[in-house]
Design a protein around this motif. Sequence first.
Motif, PDB file in Angstrom:
ATOM      1  N   PHE C  14     119.689 -12.758  49.929  1.00 10.79           N
ATOM      2  CA  PHE C  14     118.237 -12.805  50.078  1.00 10.79           C
ATOM      3  C   PHE C  14     117.804 -14.100  50.775  1.00 10.79           C
ATOM      4  O   PHE C  14     116.965 -14.067  51.682  1.00 10.79           O
ATOM      5  N   THR C  39     111.923 -15.599  49.320  1.00 12.11           N
ATOM      6  CA  THR C  39     112.594 -14.319  49.496  1.00 12.11           C
ATOM      7  C   THR C  39     113.552 -14.053  48.333  1.00 12.11           C
ATOM      8  O   THR C  39     113.625 -12.945  47.805  1.00 12.11           O
ATOM      9  N   ALA C  40     114.243 -15.107  47.916  1.00 13.08           N
ATOM     10  CA  ALA C  40     115.256 -14.933  46.873  1.00 13.08           C
ATOM     11  C   ALA C  40     114.650 -14.777  45.482  1.00 13.08           C
ATOM     12  O   ALA C  40     115.116 -13.962  44.692  1.00 13.08           O
ATOM     13  N   ASP C  93     123.259  -7.906  49.901  1.00  9.84           N
ATOM     14  CA  ASP C  93     121.849  -7.602  49.696  1.00  9.84           C
ATOM     15  C   ASP C  93     121.696  -6.318  48.881  1.00  9.84           C
ATOM     16  O   ASP C  93     120.888  -6.241  47.950  1.00  9.84           O
ATOM     17  N   GLY C 130     110.786  -9.965  49.381  1.00 12.14           N
ATOM     18  CA  GLY C 130     110.633  -9.648  50.803  1.00 12.14           C
ATOM     19  C   GLY C 130     109.178  -9.459  51.197  1.00 12.14           C
ATOM     20  O   GLY C 130     108.770  -9.823  52.301  1.00 12.14           O
TER      21      GLY C 130
END
Lengths: 203, 203, 203
Positions: C14, C39-40, C93, C130
């Motif tokens: 991520f 994002t992570a 992912d 995301g």
Amino acid sequence: MFIQTIDILGTVAFAISGVLVAMNKKMDPFGVFIIAFVTAVGGGTLRDVLIGATPVFWMQDMTFILVISLASVFAVVFRNYIKHLRRSLFLFDTIGIGLYTVIGIEKGISADLHPVICVTLGTMSACFGGVIRDILCNEIPVIFRKEVYATACILGGLAYFGLDAFLQDQNLLFLIAGAVVIAIRLVAVIFKISLPSLYKKNS
Amino acid sequence: MFIQTIDILGTVAFAISGVLVAMNKKMDPFGVFIIAFVTAVGGGTLRDVLIGATPVFWMQDMTFILVISLASVFAVVFRNYIKHLRRSLFLFDTIGIGLYTVIGIEKGISADLHPVICVTLGTMSACFGGVIRDILCNEIPVIFRKEVYATACILGGLAYFGLDAFLQDQNLLFLIAGAVVIAIRLVAVIFKISLPSLYKKNS
Amino acid sequence: MFIQTIDILGTVAFAISGVLVAMNKKMDPFGVFIIAFVTAVGGGTLRDVLIGATPVFWMQDMTFILVISLASVFAVVFRNYIKHLRRSLFLFDTIGIGLYTVIGIEKGISADLHPVICVTLGTMSACFGGVIRDILCNEIPVIFRKEVYATACILGGLAYFGLDAFLQDQNLLFLIAGAVVIAIRLVAVIFKISLPSLYKKNS
């Protein structure tokens, strides 16, 4: 008293910067006020939400709403003269992020969080109001692109924990941390220093 | 029962408005549902998070997810006929913001917050679903630019606290506050009233 | 131990995807790190805030900040070689969203929430990092437009609760749910399956 004065000056500077951005986007009075408000308190609000310090700080002290309202009206009325205040505003803003960083670190310590998280919270308090402002105005946040803003806050936070082993007086530590933030920001702006670019010049 | 019916009608109107915006952006079914959901519950969710009323309201009453799902499917299937429903939807939406404003004020009072904060929470409940919808759709929020939406909510909230000294009956106060929101919104839309512009006409 | 390894691999994947998006936008090093971070951990952070599990998870376990920092530096330094890792990254992912979904479901169950909310929390944990990344980068979130990402998470969650009546072993249920997410995502990408479009082909 001294701290409260700085806090108010910082809030004023942040709110006015919000008004100027919102007016550039031709927002109506309600939009202008919301952007001013979010710029001034957005970072601290995110911090409080993430650590669970709710209701968030500005719901418990009416000073913030009052100061931001007055600053917004002032900025709208005198918008043509504010450019002459640019230097004062920059100074308030810089002192403001120094103080906000320190307040964020302090909140992290009270919540018994790891030093790295405390530095993160300090930086978040100082910088994320501007990030939320830019998102609401449909821009990529400016501090992700060219400002030393966040770096100054991080280094100030590191100074606090770096000196922690040598100094007993927490107030002195806070003062030093704030001063480091302010000094780095001033030096960076005066000498036009920015983070090294990750990209080739002609790309 | 009466209040729950209004709440559901408001949720339906908000969800459908979300579907229409999302379909304009050519989103896939998942995106359409998320935007409908966020439009309907986003304002109340932000309110709950900021005052610390977690898990947020729609996690504790499955009605919301159910109603929003059905409304989304309905709006997608009958999207070509929805224009004929425009008047009904506007009415639901307007009644909805009246109710959402009152619910927000009530939550603020229960949490023992200052009247100014209660008015803020009411306005937030009614308006910020649309703000989050617009951000997710990569638009500057429409209520920052040309709607009397938020102003109606604020005035409704002020009516509540302005009459607080004269009326004992809290239910009556809530009813009046909601009616003020609805009346102002209707009048503003019918007579095309908007906030005074901060900008010169030809700018 | 096994779960922690998967968690770290997912976080790495991520974070790297965040770095790549941020560098496309010509962000400075601070911006790149923030986007990688968001994002992570963004999905899990939103989940924790909405259910009131604060301070949020990454404030209580320094592994996340450490792993994301290392992954970001790695991705920046080796950005020209990362394309050769595309297949590994896609695999990490995909395994990551399987695990994140399961962690989200677990948190919902611990908080005694309705199965529908648990599935929502699982999907949120896996997908909203995301979404926040795309908003900060001023894009309409990609999963609202063309990915089977979220659908895989939802079906994995449904598998968990669908088999709940037949299987006693919760660990087995979690394993199956994760496997369903991963399998659907793999099949969808390999066979280029996406959600049915709501729009006419030539529109």
